[in-house]
Design a protein around this motif. Sequence first.
Motif, PDB file in Angstrom:
ATOM      1  N   LYS A  32       0.828  -1.211   0.000  1.00 28.88           N
ATOM      2  CA  LYS A  32       0.000   0.000   0.000  1.00 28.88           C
ATOM      3  C   LYS A  32       0.859   1.256   0.000  1.00 28.88           C
ATOM      4  O   LYS A  32       0.563   2.220  -0.709  1.00 28.88           O
ATOM      5  N   ASP A  43       0.170   3.665   6.089  1.00 26.02           N
ATOM      6  CA  ASP A  43       0.185   3.030   4.770  1.00 26.02           C
ATOM      7  C   ASP A  43       1.113   1.819   4.745  1.00 26.02           C
ATOM      8  O   ASP A  43       0.807   0.802   4.121  1.00 26.02           O
ATOM      9  N   SER A  46      -0.656  -1.093   6.683  1.00 27.07           N
ATOM     10  CA  SER A  46      -1.946  -1.572   6.183  1.00 27.07           C
ATOM     11  C   SER A  46      -1.784  -2.607   5.078  1.00 27.07           C
ATOM     12  O   SER A  46      -0.997  -2.421   4.152  1.00 27.07           O
ATOM     13  N   GLN A  47      -2.539  -3.663   5.182  1.00 26.94           N
ATOM     14  CA  GLN A  47      -2.580  -4.660   4.114  1.00 26.94           C
ATOM     15  C   GLN A  47      -3.905  -4.600   3.361  1.00 26.94           C
ATOM     16  O   GLN A  47      -4.167  -5.414   2.487  1.00 26.94           O
ATOM     17  N   ASP A  48      -4.736  -3.613   3.692  1.00 30.27           N
ATOM     18  CA  ASP A  48      -6.016  -3.432   3.022  1.00 30.27           C
ATOM     19  C   ASP A  48      -5.789  -2.628   1.745  1.00 30.27           C
ATOM     20  O   ASP A  48      -5.493  -1.442   1.789  1.00 30.27           O
ATOM     21  N   LEU A  49      -5.907  -3.289   0.614  1.00 30.36           N
ATOM     22  CA  LEU A  49      -5.681  -2.634  -0.671  1.00 30.36           C
ATOM     23  C   LEU A  49      -6.985  -2.282  -1.363  1.00 30.36           C
ATOM     24  O   LEU A  49      -6.968  -1.759  -2.478  1.00 30.36           O
ATOM     25  N   THR A  50      -8.113  -2.514  -0.713  1.00 31.84           N
ATOM     26  CA  THR A  50      -9.406  -2.316  -1.360  1.00 31.84           C
ATOM     27  C   THR A  50      -9.716  -0.854  -1.672  1.00 31.84           C
ATOM     28  O   THR A  50     -10.556  -0.582  -2.525  1.00 31.84           O
ATOM     29  N   ASP A  51      -9.056   0.071  -1.001  1.00 37.49           N
ATOM     30  CA  ASP A  51      -9.346   1.481  -1.236  1.00 37.49           C
ATOM     31  C   ASP A  51      -8.349   2.161  -2.175  1.00 37.49           C
ATOM     32  O   ASP A  51      -8.381   3.379  -2.336  1.00 37.49           O
ATOM     33  N   SER A  82      -8.684 -12.527   3.638  1.00 36.58           N
ATOM     34  CA  SER A  82      -9.512 -11.384   4.018  1.00 36.58           C
ATOM     35  C   SER A  82     -10.499 -11.846   5.080  1.00 36.58           C
ATOM     36  O   SER A  82     -10.781 -13.045   5.188  1.00 36.58           O
ATOM     37  N   LYS A  84     -13.511 -11.797   5.005  1.00 35.07           N
ATOM     38  CA  LYS A  84     -14.649 -12.446   4.352  1.00 35.07           C
ATOM     39  C   LYS A  84     -14.349 -13.890   3.986  1.00 35.07           C
ATOM     40  O   LYS A  84     -15.232 -14.708   3.894  1.00 35.07           O
TER      41      LYS A  84
END
Length: 88
Positions: A32, A43, A46-51, A82, A84
């Motif tokens: 990220k 940044d 964070s491993q959340d790349l959805t944004d 994830s 989910k």
Amino acid sequence: HPPFKVYDVSQAPHLYGPGKTYHCFAGRDATKAFARVSLEEADIASQDLTDLTSEELRILANWIEKYQSTYAVVAKLPPPASPKTAKL
């Protein structure tokens, strides 16, 4: 998702060595941060790349191309599950 690649940046201690500008990336998944061209801890951590925006994804693709031509891949890791898809 393709596996994450781990690059050996030890040939560039002037960039990634202790106390150097990019040492904060060493040993971490900084995907990220690279996409955002950021040295911000939020940044880097964070491993959340959805944004990520389409422009940030383009920048990330450019970084991957540069890394693949500069540094050796020493490992491939599966992406983290994830929330989910994680199985408890």
